[in-house]
Design a protein around this motif. Structure first.
Motif, PDB file in Angstrom:
ATOM      1  N   ARG A   2      14.013 -13.033   7.670  1.00 17.02           N
ATOM      2  CA  ARG A   2      13.273 -12.067   6.866  1.00 17.02           C
ATOM      3  C   ARG A   2      14.197 -11.417   5.843  1.00 17.02           C
ATOM      4  NH1 ARG A   2       9.962  -7.965  10.292  1.00 17.02           N
ATOM      5  NH2 ARG A   2      11.997  -7.015  10.596  1.00 17.02           N
ATOM      6  N   ALA A   3      13.841 -11.551   4.568  1.00 21.27           N
ATOM      7  CA  ALA A   3      14.701 -11.015   3.498  1.00 21.27           C
ATOM      8  C   ALA A   3      14.221  -9.656   3.007  1.00 21.27           C
ATOM      9  CB  ALA A   3      14.745 -11.993   2.328  1.00 21.27           C
ATOM     10  N   VAL A   4      12.900  -9.413   3.067  1.00 14.88           N
ATOM     11  CA  VAL A   4      12.338  -8.132   2.610  1.00 14.88           C
ATOM     12  C   VAL A   4      11.281  -7.689   3.610  1.00 14.88           C
ATOM     13  CG1 VAL A   4      10.952  -7.009   0.805  1.00 14.88           C
ATOM     14  CG2 VAL A   4      12.805  -8.565   0.162  1.00 14.88           C
ATOM     15  N   ASN A   5      11.323  -6.414   3.956  1.00 14.35           N
ATOM     16  CA  ASN A   5      10.428  -5.891   4.984  1.00 14.35           C
ATOM     17  C   ASN A   5       9.746  -4.605   4.521  1.00 14.35           C
ATOM     18  OD1 ASN A   5       9.208  -5.718   7.472  1.00 14.35           O
ATOM     19  ND2 ASN A   5      10.887  -4.547   8.371  1.00 14.35           N
ATOM     20  N   GLN A   6       8.423  -4.577   4.620  1.00 16.84           N
ATOM     21  CA  GLN A   6       7.647  -3.362   4.335  1.00 16.84           C
ATOM     22  C   GLN A   6       7.983  -2.722   2.987  1.00 16.84           C
ATOM     23  OE1 GLN A   6       8.287  -0.972   7.949  1.00 16.84           O
ATOM     24  NE2 GLN A   6       6.234  -1.590   8.561  1.00 16.84           N
ATOM     25  N   LEU A   7       8.015  -3.563   1.955  1.00 15.15           N
ATOM     26  CA  LEU A   7       8.304  -3.029   0.616  1.00 15.15           C
ATOM     27  C   LEU A   7       7.015  -2.522  -0.037  1.00 15.15           C
ATOM     28  CD1 LEU A   7      10.143  -2.585  -1.879  1.00 15.15           C
ATOM     29  CD2 LEU A   7       9.593  -4.943  -2.555  1.00 15.15           C
ATOM     30  N   SER A   8       7.021  -1.260  -0.411  1.00 10.79           N
ATOM     31  CA  SER A   8       5.913  -0.693  -1.166  1.00 10.79           C
ATOM     32  C   SER A   8       6.488   0.018  -2.387  1.00 10.79           C
ATOM     33  CB  SER A   8       5.127   0.320  -0.323  1.00 10.79           C
ATOM     34  OG  SER A   8       4.531  -0.323   0.780  1.00 10.79           O
ATOM     35  N   LEU A   9       5.850  -0.179  -3.530  1.00 15.69           N
ATOM     36  CA  LEU A   9       6.274   0.551  -4.730  1.00 15.69           C
ATOM     37  C   LEU A   9       5.141   0.545  -5.747  1.00 15.69           C
ATOM     38  CD1 LEU A   9       6.988  -1.767  -7.059  1.00 15.69           C
ATOM     39  CD2 LEU A   9       9.040  -2.006  -5.694  1.00 15.69           C
ATOM     40  N   THR A  10       5.204   1.506  -6.661  1.00 16.65           N
ATOM     41  CA  THR A  10       4.207   1.590  -7.727  1.00 16.65           C
ATOM     42  C   THR A  10       4.904   1.775  -9.063  1.00 16.65           C
ATOM     43  OG1 THR A  10       2.642   2.624  -6.225  1.00 16.65           O
ATOM     44  CG2 THR A  10       2.200   2.859  -8.574  1.00 16.65           C
ATOM     45  N   LEU A  11       4.574   0.890 -10.000  1.00 14.75           N
ATOM     46  CA  LEU A  11       5.098   0.987 -11.362  1.00 14.75           C
ATOM     47  C   LEU A  11       3.951   1.421 -12.263  1.00 14.75           C
ATOM     48  CD1 LEU A  11       7.151   0.312 -13.688  1.00 14.75           C
ATOM     49  CD2 LEU A  11       6.186  -2.006 -13.635  1.00 14.75           C
ATOM     50  N   GLU A  12       4.108   2.564 -12.908  1.00 17.52           N
ATOM     51  CA  GLU A  12       3.062   3.030 -13.811  1.00 17.52           C
ATOM     52  C   GLU A  12       3.235   2.426 -15.196  1.00 17.52           C
ATOM     53  OE1 GLU A  12       2.882   7.260 -13.466  1.00 17.52           O
ATOM     54  OE2 GLU A  12       1.983   7.117 -11.477  1.00 17.52           O
ATOM     55  N   GLU A  13       2.127   2.270 -15.890  1.00 20.46           N
ATOM     56  CA  GLU A  13       2.150   1.650 -17.224  1.00 20.46           C
ATOM     57  C   GLU A  13       3.078   2.425 -18.157  1.00 20.46           C
ATOM     58  OE1 GLU A  13      -1.576   1.440 -19.336  1.00 20.46           O
ATOM     59  OE2 GLU A  13      -0.865  -0.334 -20.399  1.00 20.46           O
ATOM     60  N   GLY A  14       3.918   1.681 -18.873  1.00 17.09           N
ATOM     61  CA  GLY A  14       4.820   2.296 -19.838  1.00 17.09           C
ATOM     62  C   GLY A  14       6.054   2.918 -19.223  1.00 17.09           C
TER      63      GLY A  14
END
Ligand SMILES: Nc1ncnc2c1ncn2[C@@H]1O[C@H](COP(=O)(O)OP(=O)(O)O)[C@@H](O)[C@H]1O
Ligand SMILES: [Mg+2]
Length: 238
Positions: free
Chosen positions: A19-31
């Protein structure tokens, strides 16, 4: 209300049993620019490549402007406006600058401020000067500009940049930072993977730090700047 350009929820990414990535959450807003930071091997490229559809996640969701994309092909995700500037640039060294840009050109119907050669040359004047030169003969910084220009020719709404400052001299890193600011001013949404903490904090609005595949810190760039020990703990910066 802010528009969510990229929204990742509970992503798990594996290479076989590992497993290389676990439980990744993120939000990128426009601009906005979201910096994804971490040491070598933290899972940054794995994450970006998964956002671009080059790797399949085992679990979790990826939304691009509200549309779920985690089971789509890389081509479909690219058509949806997501473009990757890969680690190590990956330009075609034996083609000219112009040819590198032309092969990446993609018309997008119905989008107003679309990218074309003229606009890429206006953004990166050096590429215009060198347009007949073989890409393999460019300096590292020029190759990075070309890699970014090539991604722009695909008319992205979201740009995924994997360590654009890698191997570049400090003066050239400043040019890359300037280019990122210009693109942000054009309302592009950017995920910036970096090991260069200062560059990332200079241009980012949000920061997510990965350590061995897990998020160890997430917040506004201002809040991360206010935690000077963070860089030494998770990023190997002294
Ligand atoms: N193709 C692969 N096969 C197996 N393991 C991989 C592969 N690519 C990367 N890894 C492993 O996944 C982890 C994350 O790697 P990567 O996403 O490249 O890190 P970063 O970009 O943050 O340096 C590392 O442990 C790495 O060894
Ligand atoms: Mg990497």
């Amino acid at each position: 209300m802010a528009t969510e350009a990229l929204s990742v929820n509970n992503l798990e990414i594996c290479y076989g049993q590992s497993r290389a990535v676990n439980q990744l959450s993120l939000t990128l807003e426009e601009g906005c620019v979201l910096a994804l930071l971490g040491r070598n091997g933290a899972g940054k490229s794995t994450s970006l490549n998964t956002f671009a559809g080059l790797l399949q996640s085992r679990r979790g969701t990826i939304k691009v402007f509200g549309r779920q994309v985690e089971r789509l092909s890389p081509e479909a995700i690219a058509r949806g406006g997501v473009r990757l500037v890969p680690q190590g640039r990956r330009i075609f060294p034996s083609l000219t600058v112009l040819e590198n840009l032309q092969v990446a050109e993609q018309q997008v119907a119905g989008r107003s401020n679309s990218w074309n050669l003229g606009r890429v040359y206006a953004t990166f004047g050096r590429l215009k000067e060198r347009m007949r030169q073989r890409a393999g003969t460019l300096s590292g910084g020029e190759q990075q500009m070309l890699a970014i220009g090539r991604a722009l020719m695909g008319n992205p709404r979201i740009l995924l940049m994997d360590e654009p400052s890698e191997g570049l001299a400090p003066m050239i890193v400043a040019e890359v930072a300037q280019a990122i600011k210009t693109l942000k001013a054009d309302r592009l949404s950017i995920v910036l993977v970096e090991q260069n903490f200062n560059l990332a904090l200079d241009v980012a609005d949000q920061v997510v730090v990965l350590n061995t595949g897990s998020v160890v810190c997430a917040g506004s760039a201002a809040s991360v700047r206010a935690q000077p020990d963070l860089a030494t703990r998770h990023l190997g910066v002294f």
